[in-house]
Design a protein around this motif. Structure first.
Motif, short mmCIF file in Angstrom:
data_model
loop_
_atom_site.label_atom_id
_atom_site.label_comp_id
_atom_site.label_asym_id
_atom_site.label_seq_id
_atom_site.Cartn_x
_atom_site.Cartn_y
_atom_site.Cartn_z
N GLY A 160 -0.92 2.73 -1.01
CA GLY A 160 -1.86 1.45 -0.61
C GLY A 160 -0.89 0.48 0.00
N ALA A 161 -1.52 -0.03 1.17
CA ALA A 161 -0.59 -1.26 1.62
C ALA A 161 -0.33 -2.50 0.89
N ASP A 162 -1.33 -2.61 -0.19
CA ASP A 162 -1.08 -3.40 -1.17
C ASP A 162 -0.40 -3.27 -2.44
N ASP A 163 0.30 -2.10 -2.20
CA ASP A 163 1.11 -2.03 -3.47
C ASP A 163 2.06 -2.88 -3.74
N PHE A 164 1.94 -3.82 -4.97
CA PHE A 164 2.76 -4.95 -5.29
C PHE A 164 3.97 -4.61 -6.14
N THR A 165 4.21 -3.44 -6.45
CA THR A 165 5.12 -3.14 -7.37
C THR A 165 6.59 -3.23 -6.68
N ARG A 167 8.35 -0.88 -5.41
CA ARG A 167 9.37 0.30 -5.62
C ARG A 167 9.59 0.99 -4.47
N LEU A 168 8.91 1.47 -3.58
CA LEU A 168 9.14 2.21 -2.35
C LEU A 168 9.75 1.21 -1.46
N ALA A 169 9.44 -0.21 -1.54
CA ALA A 169 10.22 -0.94 -0.54
C ALA A 169 11.51 -0.99 -1.14
N HIS A 170 11.95 -0.92 -2.35
CA HIS A 170 13.27 -1.01 -2.71
C HIS A 170 13.80 0.23 -2.09
N TYR A 171 13.60 1.30 -1.99
CA TYR A 171 14.20 2.33 -1.47
C TYR A 171 14.24 2.39 0.14
N ALA A 172 12.97 1.79 0.61
CA ALA A 172 13.11 1.82 2.24
C ALA A 172 14.26 0.91 2.36
N ASP A 173 14.28 -0.47 1.94
CA ASP A 173 15.14 -1.30 2.22
C ASP A 173 16.74 -1.02 1.92
N ARG A 174 16.79 -0.13 1.16
CA ARG A 174 18.37 0.35 0.75
C ARG A 174 18.65 1.59 1.97
N ILE A 175 17.66 2.34 2.25
CA ILE A 175 17.88 3.55 3.31
C ILE A 175 18.17 2.84 4.52
N LEU A 279 1.95 12.50 -0.74
CA LEU A 279 3.02 11.55 -0.86
C LEU A 279 3.38 10.86 0.51
N GLU A 280 3.53 11.64 1.62
CA GLU A 280 3.70 10.96 2.87
C GLU A 280 2.91 9.82 3.16
N ARG A 281 1.47 10.16 2.95
CA ARG A 281 0.50 9.23 2.90
C ARG A 281 0.81 8.04 2.34
N ALA A 282 1.07 7.93 1.21
CA ALA A 282 1.27 6.95 0.34
C ALA A 282 2.47 6.15 0.79
N VAL A 283 3.60 6.69 1.35
CA VAL A 283 4.77 6.22 1.74
C VAL A 283 4.36 5.61 3.04
N ALA A 284 3.67 5.96 4.03
CA ALA A 284 3.11 5.42 5.29
C ALA A 284 2.20 4.36 5.14
N GLU A 285 1.34 4.37 3.94
CA GLU A 285 0.56 3.11 3.76
C GLU A 285 1.25 2.21 3.08
N THR A 286 2.13 2.42 2.32
CA THR A 286 3.05 1.10 1.53
C THR A 286 4.04 0.58 2.76
N LEU A 287 4.90 1.31 3.47
CA LEU A 287 5.82 0.94 4.16
C LEU A 287 4.99 0.46 5.89
N GLY A 288 3.85 0.96 5.88
CA GLY A 288 3.42 0.66 7.34
C GLY A 288 4.07 0.88 8.34
N GLY A 289 4.25 0.16 9.55
CA GLY A 289 5.15 0.30 10.60
C GLY A 289 6.34 0.00 10.62
#
Length: 291
Positions: A160-165, A167-175, A279-289
């Motif tokens: 979801g694009a509205d994932d408020f947690t 958690r995935l953004a934490h990984y994306a920022d570090r990667i 899983l891939e869809r969830a990551v794409a939704e949360t991280l967007g473009g």
């Protein structure tokens, strides 16, 4: 059509649940503090669930076939809800959590009988952790013999694009920055569920009559490395992991197993997806473009 009350339901999978119930023809009443309106078509009642008199006044003489409680975090909240809503509903569903199994560390995914809420002590006034608050909230409802009660123990939710947690953004920022991701030396798998999948499960469960605890999780536990692999694929960059023996680790990294057995839900007739399906869809939704 069923008269259904959702407590909370203003964000993330709660609002998806409300929409699914409306689409299925339920007459939906959403009770929250008024921070946001429910989807069009739902009745909106504004009340602080912690205020027993205010909650009772807001409900008036309304009764429900089922209540889905999305935001019960403490035994005191459960006790208020039990007194006010118990006599008004045919069945009460509480959204609980995998964290109720915090004291378990099994090699195999745990079933519902690993934690019996009826056996634990309850302290209505204690300051409790998230997991312990949910454990004791379950206990308050489960001990009410007059209440048809179901605890839906939800796995870690992703998507979801509205994932408020964050958690995935934490990984994306570090990667993205090439910074290390702290993980335990022995990094254990956990169970997950897709945001749309848990909304669908709760809507499905609201129309059934089973009681007792039920685990809600996709098939296929994941490790931090597997979650990060989907983020790596999205960003086109590699993760750097740093093993730590003690101290803080990244979200969704676990020193103990957090895997749930979903066999009861499956036997009741619900078919869960596999994490590889979404899983891939969830990551794409949360991280967007973002890249």
């Amino acid at each position: 059509m069923p008269e259904t009350c959702v407590i909370g339901g203003s964000r993330y999978f709660g609002k998806r649940l409300v929409q699914r119930l409306l689409d299925a023809g339920h007459h939906v009443t959403v009770v929250n503090r008024g921070s946001s309106a429910p989807p069009a078509g739902a009745r909106h009642l504004i009340a602080d669930r912690d205020d027993e008199r205010a909650l009772a006044d807001a409900l008036g003489a309304r009764t429900f076939d089922v209540v889905v409680d999305q935001v019960c975090y403490t035994p005191r909240q459960a006790d208020v809800a039990r007194r006010v809503l118990g006599p008004r509903t045919g069945r009460y569903l509480m959204t609980s959590t995998v964290e109720v199994y915090a004291e378990e560390d099994a090699e195999r995914p745990v079933g519902e009988d690993a934690f019996d809420a009826r056996t634990i002590a309850v302290d209505l006034d204690a300051e409790l952790s998230y997991g312990e608050g949910k454990r004791q909230a379950e206990a308050v409802f489960a001990r009410d013999a007059a209440l048809a009660f179901t605890a839906v123990r939800v796995a870690h939710v992703l998507g979801g694009a509205d994932d408020f947690t964050g958690r995935l953004a934490h990984y994306a920022d570090r990667i993205r920055a090439g910074r290390p991701i702290a993980v335990p030396a022995v990094n254990r798998p956990a169970t997950y569920v897709y945001v749309e999948e848990i909304a669908a499960f709760l809507a499905w469960a609201a129309e059934r009559d089973f009681t007792g605890p039920v685990n809600a999780a996709s098939h296929g536990p994941l490790t931090t490395v597997e979650v990060c692999a989907a983020v790596e694929a999205r960003l086109g960059r590699r993760a750097v992991f740093q093993e730590v023996e003690s101290g803080e680790v990244s979200p969704l990294s676990f020193r103990r197993a957090y895997a749930m057995d979903n066999a009861r839900a499956t036997a009741l007739g619900h078919r869960f997806l596999h994490t590889s399906d979404w899983l891939e869809r969830a990551v794409a939704e949360t991280l967007g473009g973002r890249a």
